[in-house]
Design a protein around this motif. Structure first.
Motif, PDB file in Angstrom:
ATOM      1  N   UNK A 101      36.582  43.337  32.207  1.00 34.91           N
ATOM      2  CA  UNK A 101      37.438  43.538  33.382  1.00 34.91           C
ATOM      3  C   UNK A 101      36.606  43.861  34.620  1.00 34.91           C
ATOM      4  N   UNK A 102      35.658  42.991  34.902  1.00 29.89           N
ATOM      5  CA  UNK A 102      34.753  43.245  36.015  1.00 29.89           C
ATOM      6  C   UNK A 102      34.288  41.943  36.640  1.00 29.89           C
ATOM      7  N   UNK A 103      33.679  42.078  37.811  1.00 30.00           N
ATOM      8  CA  UNK A 103      33.085  40.957  38.528  1.00 30.00           C
ATOM      9  C   UNK A 103      31.595  41.252  38.699  1.00 30.00           C
ATOM     10  N   UNK A 119      37.640  45.161  38.014  1.00 30.98           N
ATOM     11  CA  UNK A 119      38.713  44.208  38.272  1.00 30.98           C
ATOM     12  C   UNK A 119      39.917  44.587  37.421  1.00 30.98           C
ATOM     13  N   UNK A 120      41.004  43.816  37.565  1.00 27.92           N
ATOM     14  CA  UNK A 120      42.154  43.984  36.706  1.00 27.92           C
ATOM     15  C   UNK A 120      41.885  43.418  35.320  1.00 27.92           C
ATOM     16  N   UNK A 121      42.930  43.353  34.502  1.00 30.97           N
ATOM     17  CA  UNK A 121      42.771  42.963  33.102  1.00 30.97           C
ATOM     18  C   UNK A 121      42.563  41.454  32.953  1.00 30.97           C
ATOM     19  N   UNK A 139      43.516  36.948  38.011  1.00 31.93           N
ATOM     20  CA  UNK A 139      43.515  38.059  37.060  1.00 31.93           C
ATOM     21  C   UNK A 139      44.615  37.765  36.047  1.00 31.93           C
ATOM     22  N   UNK A 140      44.198  37.091  34.990  1.00 31.42           N
ATOM     23  CA  UNK A 140      45.113  36.504  34.017  1.00 31.42           C
ATOM     24  C   UNK A 140      46.008  37.547  33.345  1.00 31.42           C
ATOM     25  N   UNK A 166      45.694  42.523  46.209  1.00 33.66           N
ATOM     26  CA  UNK A 166      46.166  41.986  44.938  1.00 33.66           C
ATOM     27  C   UNK A 166      47.420  41.177  45.249  1.00 33.66           C
ATOM     28  N   UNK A 167      47.275  39.856  45.219  1.00 35.65           N
ATOM     29  CA  UNK A 167      48.363  38.968  45.615  1.00 35.65           C
ATOM     30  C   UNK A 167      49.194  38.645  44.374  1.00 35.65           C
ATOM     31  N   UNK A 168      50.449  39.080  44.324  1.00 39.50           N
ATOM     32  CA  UNK A 168      51.239  38.939  43.100  1.00 39.50           C
ATOM     33  C   UNK A 168      51.598  37.500  42.773  1.00 39.50           C
ATOM     34  N   UNK A 169      51.478  37.169  41.486  1.00 34.41           N
ATOM     35  CA  UNK A 169      51.976  35.899  40.957  1.00 34.41           C
ATOM     36  C   UNK A 169      53.155  36.224  40.053  1.00 34.41           C
ATOM     37  N   UNK A 170      52.884  36.718  38.870  1.00 30.02           N
ATOM     38  CA  UNK A 170      53.876  37.247  37.928  1.00 30.02           C
ATOM     39  C   UNK A 170      53.091  37.649  36.698  1.00 30.02           C
ATOM     40  N   UNK A 171      53.365  38.825  36.165  1.00 37.82           N
ATOM     41  CA  UNK A 171      52.595  39.306  35.025  1.00 37.82           C
ATOM     42  C   UNK A 171      52.758  38.402  33.815  1.00 37.82           C
TER      43      UNK A 171
END
Length: 347
Positions: A101-103, A119-121, A139-140, A166-171
């Motif tokens: 979970x990193x860059x 980063x996120x998960x 961020x899958x 953090x631009x939302x898509x959908x979890x």
């Protein structure tokens, strides 16, 4: 005669297959370059032909030489690297580590990882803006696109790199990969578990959805004129064509089974997709091609703005589990430099 090569990242074989293209319909596999375990994502190249690819099961990235067609070195990064981008100026590379979970920020002059940014998960694939100001990373696991300010890297300020949005898509959509349209105004996101493609306005971060009707989005490329986005949809073995201005689907193109990666050869207006196909069957409307191949589609042979006419195809065999495909034009490197690198390998 052209001197173009396509690089197929073959996950199950642990190789990068190299396909030479010398003219329309003239393809031949010239080499399979052994890299690390479970390579993922497209090989990303510098201008002088240094290529980099993630080894997901080995926590390294491999550098390969586009001229000598060999692995040069491996650089340690985080756990399960999947996505990679080269920052303009070509001093740094960014690597998304899906397991940690990193860059990672990698110095391409020292060939070493400098640091990791949280980063996120499960971050996946990315693109970097042409001006080197931002990186957009899927961020899958958390269902958003991370916007990373990397502008300080132009001055060597590694410590300045940070997530700004953090631009939302959908979890539940699981954004997998993305691409920035040629005008630089929109980001198109392929989602593996949503029936739509997400489009982000670069200026405002506003989000739109383009209905595709099926889950399984994998990769995005653009037509030579920049008017159309081409999105591979693995579950139905098709490329969907989206009008970049109106955000309407104009047609679909049946290809080989389980398409993932996609790249356009802008010189002759052809598109190539990698057919992974562990469990997906071919579209009965499309060519009778098998898995572990690249499908070439000649985009000049039918219109993109309507579902009319049939395209001309070619099947190209590569290694097992091709997940991505990229291209490199050897004619951008001088003949003298190419010969020097070949002589070095022989010595």
């Amino acid at each position: 005669m052209r001197n173009v090569q396509f690089f197929s990242t073959d996950t199950d074989d642990g190789v990068v297959s190299v396909v030479a293209k010398t003219g329309p319909g003239e393809h031949r596999t010239v080499k399979q370059i052994r890299v690390g375990n479970a390579p993922r994502g497209g090989v990303k190249f510098t201008a002088n032909g240094r290529g980099f690819v993630c080894n997901t099961s080995q926590n390294t990235i491999s550098e390969i030489d586009a001229v000598a067609l060999r692995e040069v070195r491996r650089i340690e990064v985080g756990f399960a690297p999947r996505g990679l981008g080269i920052v303009p100026g070509e001093k740094y590379a960014l690597v998304s580590n899906s397991g940690s979970n990193s860059l990672s920020i990698v110095d391409l002059e020292l060939n070493v990882e400098l640091t990791q940014i949280p980063m996120g998960r499960d971050p996946r694939h990315m693109m970097i803006t042409k001006d080197g100001a931002y990186a957009y990373v899927c961020v899958w696991g958390d269902g958003y696109v991370s916007k990373i300010d990397i502008s300080g890297l132009s001055q060597g300020a590694v410590e300045s790199v940070r997530e700004v949005e953090q631009i939302p898509v959908d979890v539940e959509a699981h954004p997998y990969s993305l691409n920035i349209d040629p005008s630089g105004s929109r980001v198109f996101v392929a989602n593996t578990q949503a029936t739509y493609c997400t489009v982000i306005d670069v200026a405002t971060d506003e989000v739109h959805r383009v209905d595709l009707g099926h889950i399984g989005g994998r990769a995005v490329a653009f037509s030579t004129d920049g008017k159309y986005a081409l999105v591979t949809v693995e579950t139905v073995s098709r490329i969907y064509v989206i009008d970049v201005e109106t955000l309407q689907v104009t047609r679909h193109i049946p290809v080989g089974p389980g398409p993932r990666g996609v790249v356009v050869d802008h010189q002759d207006f052809t598109v190539y997709c990698s057919n992974f196909a562990r469990a997906f069957h071919r579209d009965p409307e499309g060519p009778d091609y098998g898995p572990n191949t690249l499908t070439m589609v000649d985009l000049k042979t039918a219109p993109l703005d309507r579902q009319e006419g049939e395209f001309a195809y070619e099947e190209i065999h590569v290694g097992y589990g091709p997940c991505s495909v990229t291209m490199f034009d050897l004619d951008t490197i001088s003949e003298q430099e190419r010969q020097r690198r070949l002589d070095y390998v022989e010595a």
